[in-house]
Design a protein around this motif. Structure first.
Motif, mmCIF file in Angstrom:
data_model
loop_
_atom_site.group_PDB
_atom_site.id
_atom_site.type_symbol
_atom_site.label_atom_id
_atom_site.label_comp_id
_atom_site.label_asym_id
_atom_site.label_seq_id
_atom_site.Cartn_x
_atom_site.Cartn_y
_atom_site.Cartn_z
ATOM 1 N N LEU A 62 63.374 -2.200 21.663
ATOM 2 C CA LEU A 62 64.515 -1.167 20.863
ATOM 3 C C LEU A 62 63.806 -0.822 19.355
ATOM 4 C CD1 LEU A 62 67.408 -0.806 20.335
ATOM 5 C CD2 LEU A 62 67.642 -3.384 19.182
ATOM 6 N N VAL A 63 64.391 0.375 19.217
ATOM 7 C CA VAL A 63 63.810 0.798 17.984
ATOM 8 C C VAL A 63 65.042 1.444 17.143
ATOM 9 C CG1 VAL A 63 62.518 2.791 16.989
ATOM 10 C CG2 VAL A 63 61.604 1.872 18.930
ATOM 11 N N LEU A 64 65.299 0.773 15.926
ATOM 12 C CA LEU A 64 66.187 1.276 15.162
ATOM 13 C C LEU A 64 66.001 2.358 14.219
ATOM 14 C CD1 LEU A 64 68.130 -2.143 14.348
ATOM 15 C CD2 LEU A 64 68.936 -0.512 16.015
ATOM 16 N N ILE A 65 66.322 3.409 14.166
ATOM 17 C CA ILE A 65 66.012 4.610 13.390
ATOM 18 C C ILE A 65 67.144 4.860 12.474
ATOM 19 C CG2 ILE A 65 66.757 6.218 15.180
ATOM 20 C CD1 ILE A 65 64.403 8.130 14.329
ATOM 21 N N SER A 66 66.619 4.934 11.048
ATOM 22 C CA SER A 66 67.680 5.215 10.135
ATOM 23 C C SER A 66 68.383 6.698 10.299
ATOM 24 C CB SER A 66 67.143 5.004 8.794
ATOM 25 O OG SER A 66 65.767 5.854 8.698
ATOM 26 N N ASP A 67 67.371 7.730 10.310
ATOM 27 C CA ASP A 67 68.012 9.056 10.442
ATOM 28 C C ASP A 67 67.196 9.910 11.243
ATOM 29 O OD1 ASP A 67 68.805 11.578 9.865
ATOM 30 O OD2 ASP A 67 68.116 11.550 7.844
ATOM 31 N N ILE A 68 67.919 10.152 12.322
ATOM 32 C CA ILE A 68 67.308 10.956 13.675
ATOM 33 C C ILE A 68 67.218 12.479 13.217
ATOM 34 C CG2 ILE A 68 69.492 11.526 14.707
ATOM 35 C CD1 ILE A 68 68.144 10.573 17.412
ATOM 36 N N THR A 69 67.700 12.718 12.115
ATOM 37 C CA THR A 69 67.511 14.105 11.781
ATOM 38 C C THR A 69 66.225 14.490 10.843
ATOM 39 O OG1 THR A 69 68.986 14.215 9.867
ATOM 40 C CG2 THR A 69 69.976 14.629 12.202
ATOM 41 N N ASN A 70 65.698 13.366 10.211
ATOM 42 C CA ASN A 70 64.572 13.468 9.514
ATOM 43 C C ASN A 70 63.496 13.670 10.270
ATOM 44 O OD1 ASN A 70 62.343 13.011 7.671
ATOM 45 N ND2 ASN A 70 64.028 11.501 6.542
ATOM 46 N N PRO A 71 62.709 14.618 10.042
ATOM 47 C CA PRO A 71 61.377 15.014 10.661
ATOM 48 C C PRO A 71 60.449 13.617 10.779
ATOM 49 C CG PRO A 71 61.956 16.946 9.515
ATOM 50 C CD PRO A 71 62.699 15.716 9.113
ATOM 51 N N PHE A 72 60.546 13.145 9.333
ATOM 52 C CA PHE A 72 59.458 11.918 9.282
ATOM 53 C C PHE A 72 59.807 10.880 10.606
ATOM 54 C CE2 PHE A 72 59.059 7.850 7.692
ATOM 55 C CZ PHE A 72 57.950 7.528 7.594
ATOM 56 N N CYS A 73 60.977 10.675 10.387
ATOM 57 C CA CYS A 73 61.354 9.538 11.663
ATOM 58 C C CYS A 73 61.045 10.007 12.821
ATOM 59 C CB CYS A 73 62.690 9.349 11.453
ATOM 60 S SG CYS A 73 63.357 8.483 9.772
ATOM 61 N N SER A 74 61.404 11.394 13.221
ATOM 62 C CA SER A 74 60.978 11.793 14.696
ATOM 63 C C SER A 74 59.432 11.709 14.905
ATOM 64 C CB SER A 74 61.461 13.208 14.592
ATOM 65 O OG SER A 74 62.734 13.512 14.589
ATOM 66 N N ARG A 75 58.731 12.126 13.990
ATOM 67 C CA ARG A 75 57.288 11.862 14.093
ATOM 68 C C ARG A 75 56.902 10.670 14.459
ATOM 69 N NH1 ARG A 75 53.115 13.931 16.912
ATOM 70 N NH2 ARG A 75 51.067 13.778 15.772
ATOM 71 N N VAL A 76 57.456 9.523 13.717
ATOM 72 C CA VAL A 76 56.806 8.245 13.801
ATOM 73 C C VAL A 76 57.265 7.724 15.406
ATOM 74 C CG1 VAL A 76 57.411 5.795 13.001
ATOM 75 C CG2 VAL A 76 56.959 7.595 11.200
ATOM 76 N N VAL A 77 58.697 8.124 15.666
ATOM 77 C CA VAL A 77 59.022 7.779 16.834
ATOM 78 C C VAL A 77 58.252 8.208 18.088
ATOM 79 C CG1 VAL A 77 60.924 8.148 18.624
ATOM 80 C CG2 VAL A 77 61.362 7.424 16.300
ATOM 81 N N GLN A 78 57.625 9.537 17.860
ATOM 82 C CA GLN A 78 56.567 10.082 18.877
ATOM 83 C C GLN A 78 55.524 9.104 19.062
ATOM 84 O OE1 GLN A 78 55.469 14.201 17.733
ATOM 85 N NE2 GLN A 78 57.653 14.797 18.003
ATOM 86 N N GLY A 79 54.992 8.496 17.806
ATOM 87 C CA GLY A 79 53.693 7.535 18.032
ATOM 88 C C GLY A 79 54.397 6.250 18.810
ATOM 89 N N ILE A 80 55.528 5.764 18.523
ATOM 90 C CA ILE A 80 55.989 4.610 18.861
ATOM 91 C C ILE A 80 56.084 4.910 20.453
ATOM 92 C CG2 ILE A 80 58.010 3.143 19.190
ATOM 93 C CD1 ILE A 80 58.740 3.445 16.243
ATOM 94 N N GLU A 81 56.714 5.808 20.990
ATOM 95 C CA GLU A 81 56.702 6.267 22.343
ATOM 96 C C GLU A 81 55.699 6.326 22.966
ATOM 97 O OE1 GLU A 81 59.858 8.600 25.188
ATOM 98 O OE2 GLU A 81 59.171 9.600 23.255
ATOM 99 N N ALA A 82 54.615 7.256 22.531
ATOM 100 C CA ALA A 82 53.357 7.292 23.313
ATOM 101 C C ALA A 82 52.539 6.041 23.478
ATOM 102 C CB ALA A 82 52.490 8.282 22.575
ATOM 103 N N GLU A 83 52.501 5.143 22.248
ATOM 104 C CA GLU A 83 51.790 4.000 22.298
ATOM 105 C C GLU A 83 52.486 2.776 23.286
ATOM 106 O OE1 GLU A 83 48.605 1.468 21.409
ATOM 107 O OE2 GLU A 83 49.077 3.484 20.693
ATOM 108 N N ALA A 84 53.923 2.719 23.269
ATOM 109 C CA ALA A 84 54.591 2.091 24.439
ATOM 110 C C ALA A 84 54.392 2.255 25.683
ATOM 111 C CB ALA A 84 56.041 2.026 23.956
ATOM 112 N N GLU A 85 54.269 3.603 25.985
ATOM 113 C CA GLU A 85 53.943 4.018 27.437
ATOM 114 C C GLU A 85 52.389 3.904 27.785
ATOM 115 O OE1 GLU A 85 54.861 8.128 27.578
ATOM 116 O OE2 GLU A 85 56.905 7.908 27.768
ATOM 117 N N LEU A 86 51.523 3.620 26.926
ATOM 118 C CA LEU A 86 50.128 3.396 27.131
ATOM 119 C C LEU A 86 50.259 1.679 27.566
ATOM 120 C CD1 LEU A 86 48.092 4.692 24.367
ATOM 121 C CD2 LEU A 86 48.100 5.637 26.678
ATOM 122 N N HIS A 87 51.130 1.084 27.153
ATOM 123 C CA HIS A 87 51.103 -0.468 27.535
ATOM 124 C C HIS A 87 52.061 -0.628 28.427
ATOM 125 C CE1 HIS A 87 48.053 -1.541 24.346
ATOM 126 N NE2 HIS A 87 48.988 -0.480 23.481
ATOM 127 N N GLY A 88 52.772 0.163 29.046
ATOM 128 C CA GLY A 88 53.629 0.106 30.250
ATOM 129 C C GLY A 88 55.055 -0.209 29.917
#
Length: 326
Positions: A62-88
């Motif tokens: 679960l990822v609780l994100i403060s502001d989905i419209t903020n490009p900073f948050c969006s880029r961090v989430v990209q890193g979260i998702e990619a790393e998560a997928e690497l580990h299944g």
């Protein structure tokens, strides 16, 4: 509080409360609402959620994100998702807007072993309350963190970055360096303003000015600069705590007939890629956004696999990217 207390307060049976907690589809919407209200009133959900999170094996985070419209948050989430997928693993993204009531609702509904752990990007001011809900479940604080909370965190040194920015602008000959800050619920706002004031004092500058943006948007950045320009002595440089705010600052400066950087130097914060294409391109403090997200996942998986692993406070490097706006 017990499940009996929740049932009594909601005027339903214990079985109905259990069905709501497990997201059973056979509960009427009005009944579900009554039960959820009773759960919140009794503060029942923290221990329940913690127990289920601790025993979950869903390979979902679960990822609780403060502001989905903020490009900073969006880029961090990209890193979260990619790393998560690497580990299944997969992620469940919840836009919380740093509102505890929304966060509690998300967490209350995430029952039945839906997630294995939580990554938060919420305002530091609400993390103590959030801890009461998450309790001892695996949890990592990303970017925003509370050092008093026994959960690992990954961030940057906002104080040092802010001090460096003021020294950089002063080195360019700027004497009246203003700050456009954001929501003071966030730790980064406090740290960047603190670093700004420390540098102003250390340099012996006689002028300082802070304007607080109503939100992280270009419009709010423009309005904040207008406040600074209305001062008896307007700034000759502005440090904005977000690239998005800095874009608004530049727009307002140009509309006021100012030249950037000749009349007003502007520095942003985050390192959002589109700022390279501005006219003029934006000088910025670049955060390792993708790496913040990826490292958060690594720390969380370590906690999931080793529940008694020590808390880690990780500080990633930042860098100043100099462009034509300063």
């Amino acid at each position: 509080m017990s499940i009996e207390k929740v049932a009594q307060l909601a005027g339903v049976s214990k079985a109905t409360v259990s069905r709501v907690l497990n997201a059973h589809p056979g509960v009427k919407p009005d009944t579900r609402e009554k039960v959820l209200s009773a759960i919140a009133a009794c503060d029942y959900q923290p221990n329940l959620l913690a127990r289920q999170l601790r025993t979950a094996q869903s390979h979902m985070l679960l990822v609780l994100i403060s502001d989905i419209t903020n490009p900073f948050c969006s880029r961090v989430v990209q890193g979260i998702e990619a790393e998560a997928e690497l580990h299944g693993y997969h992620i469940l993204l919840c836009h919380s807007a740093s509102q505890l009531q929304r966060e509690a609702a998300y967490l209350t509904l995430l029952t039945g072993k839906v997630v294995d752990g939580v990554i938060t990007m919420d305002a530091a001011s609400g993390l103590q309350d959030l801890q009461n809900i998450i309790a001892g479940a695996p949890w990592v604080q990303c970017s925003e963190f509370d050092p008093a909370i026994p959960a690992s965190s990954v961030t940057i040194d906002h104080l040092a970055a802010a001090r460096d920015t003021v020294h950089y602008l002063a080195g360019k000959g700027r004497k009246r360096i203003g700050l456009v800050n954001g929501d003071m619920r966030y730790l980064y706002s406090h740290h960047r303003e603190q670093g700004y004031r420390q540098a102003i004092s250390a340099l012996g500058l006689e002028w300082s000015g802070v304007a607080y943006a109503s939100d992280i948007s270009t419009e709010a950045g423009s309005q904040a600069l207008q406040q600074l320009l209305a001062l008896p002595q307007p700034p000759d440089a502005v440090f904005a705590v977000s690239d998005v705010l800095a874009v608004g600052v530049i727009h307002a400066a140009l509309e006021a007939g100012l030249r950037v950087p000749e009349d007003l130097a502007v520095v942003g914060f985050d390192g959002i890629p589109f700022t390279r294409s501005l006219n003029p391109p934006l000088t910025t403090i670049e955060q390792p956004m993708y790496q913040l997200g990826a490292r958060s996942v690594q720390l969380l998986l370590q906690k999931i696999r080793q529940p008694h692993a020590p808390v880690i406070r990780e500080v990633l490097p930042w860098r100043r990217v100099e462009r034509a706006s300063s």
